[in-house]
Design an enzyme around this catalytic site. Structure first.
Site, PDB file in Angstrom:
ATOM      1  N   VAL A 104      12.526 -17.508  60.253  1.00  8.24           N
ATOM      2  CA  VAL A 104      12.606 -16.954  58.903  1.00  8.24           C
ATOM      3  C   VAL A 104      11.650 -15.773  58.692  1.00  8.24           C
ATOM      4  O   VAL A 104      11.776 -15.027  57.731  1.00  8.24           O
ATOM      5  CB  VAL A 104      12.333 -18.038  57.847  1.00  8.24           C
ATOM      6  CG1 VAL A 104      13.400 -19.131  57.928  1.00  8.24           C
ATOM      7  CG2 VAL A 104      10.955 -18.652  58.002  1.00  8.24           C
ATOM      8  N   LYS A 105      10.650 -15.643  59.557  1.00  7.00           N
ATOM      9  CA  LYS A 105       9.694 -14.527  59.550  1.00  7.00           C
ATOM     10  C   LYS A 105       9.142 -14.237  58.156  1.00  7.00           C
ATOM     11  O   LYS A 105       9.117 -13.099  57.700  1.00  7.00           O
ATOM     12  CB  LYS A 105      10.332 -13.271  60.148  1.00  7.00           C
ATOM     13  CG  LYS A 105      10.706 -13.419  61.617  1.00  7.00           C
ATOM     14  CD  LYS A 105      11.223 -12.119  62.208  1.00  7.00           C
ATOM     15  CE  LYS A 105      11.510 -12.276  63.687  1.00  7.00           C
ATOM     16  NZ  LYS A 105      12.675 -13.143  63.963  1.00  7.00           N
TER      17      LYS A 105
END
Length: 257
Positions: A104-105
């Site tokens: 998801v960074k």
């Protein structure tokens, strides 16, 4: 959580993490047609096909690999139906005994990072009931905002026995535009690695830390160096295959139990 991943790696004699990054052009036409009979040309059609495709992959690999990694952007582009498919994919993978790394960074100022951390790794309390929204086991995190953006994730990880993988040296060709820049004579990615060690010391799970690092297979020499620099840190290594990383490039990234 890292101890649970280690158990799975040992049990399956594999350290492979399978990416679940569906793209519509790679989905079997039969799956799309089947979904379209129900939903027509819609976001729901693609989302349902993605989920069924993911289930087939999970069924094929669940006894062979310890973990899967769904990339949320591939689902988000199909709006709410896509996010529902992401959530169902996480649930199904966990039901089959797999560790789930949510790619998801995320990373932002403290209050926003706390919300991201709760969404993906923690719980929300609603009218006295605690609910885990997405409930991945690990999430990838962007350290660009510094400790303000990471500490909320650490807190949630420690409360819920979860983990994170911090972007250190990413696999993409332009990563060096920032990550390789010298600061006081050292490349930025080495300075981030030092912070990973610091953050990791606050979330140990046995001998190793729940705070891992992302280091691209496309930079094997840096991987060897960073493995030595982060001795208590598991490394998530993207970039194998399509991006150019080869099996022979990976040996410097490993722990040997």
């Amino acid at each position: 959580m890292i101890s649970k991943l280690i158990e799975q790696i040992k049990a399956k004699d594999s350290c492979v993490c399978v990416g679940l990054d569906p793209q519509i052009e790679f989905i079997p036409e039969t799956l799309l047609k089947e979904s379209a009979e129900k939903w027509g040309p819609s976001l729901e059609t693609v989302a349902e096909a993605f989920f069924k495709f993911n289930c087939a992959i999970i069924d094929a690999v669940s006894d062979l690999v310890p973990a899967v990694k769904p990339q949320i952007a591939m689902y988000e582009q199909y709006g709410i139906p896509g996010l529902i498919a992401f959530n169902k994919t996480v649930e199904y993978a966990k039901s089959q005994g797999l560790i789930v790394v949510g790619d998801v960074k995320r990373g932002d100022i403290g209050s926003t990072s706390k919300a991201y951390a709760k969404a993906h790794l923690g719980e929300i309390e609603i009218m006295g009931r605690r609910i885990a929204p997405f409930d991945e086991d690990f999430a990838t995190v962007n350290p660009y905002l510094g400790t303000d953006g990471i500490k909320p994730f650490l807190d949630v990880c420690n409360e819920n026995n979860k983990g994170i993988f911090v972007l250190v040296k990413t696999s993409n060709p332009s990563s060096g535009e920032f990550q390789d820049k010298l600061i006081d004579g050292r490349p930025l990615y080495e300075i981030v690695a030092d912070k990973v060690n610091e953050w990791g010391s606050q979330s140990m799970d046995g001998e190793y830390s729940n705070v891992g690092a992302v280091v691209g297979a496309t930079y094997p020499e840096m991987g060897v160096k960073l493995r030595k620099q982060m001795p208590k840190t598991f490394i998530l290594v993207p970039g194998y295959g399509a991006q150019g990383g080869k099996g022979s490039d990976l040996k410097g990234f490993f722990f040997f139990f």
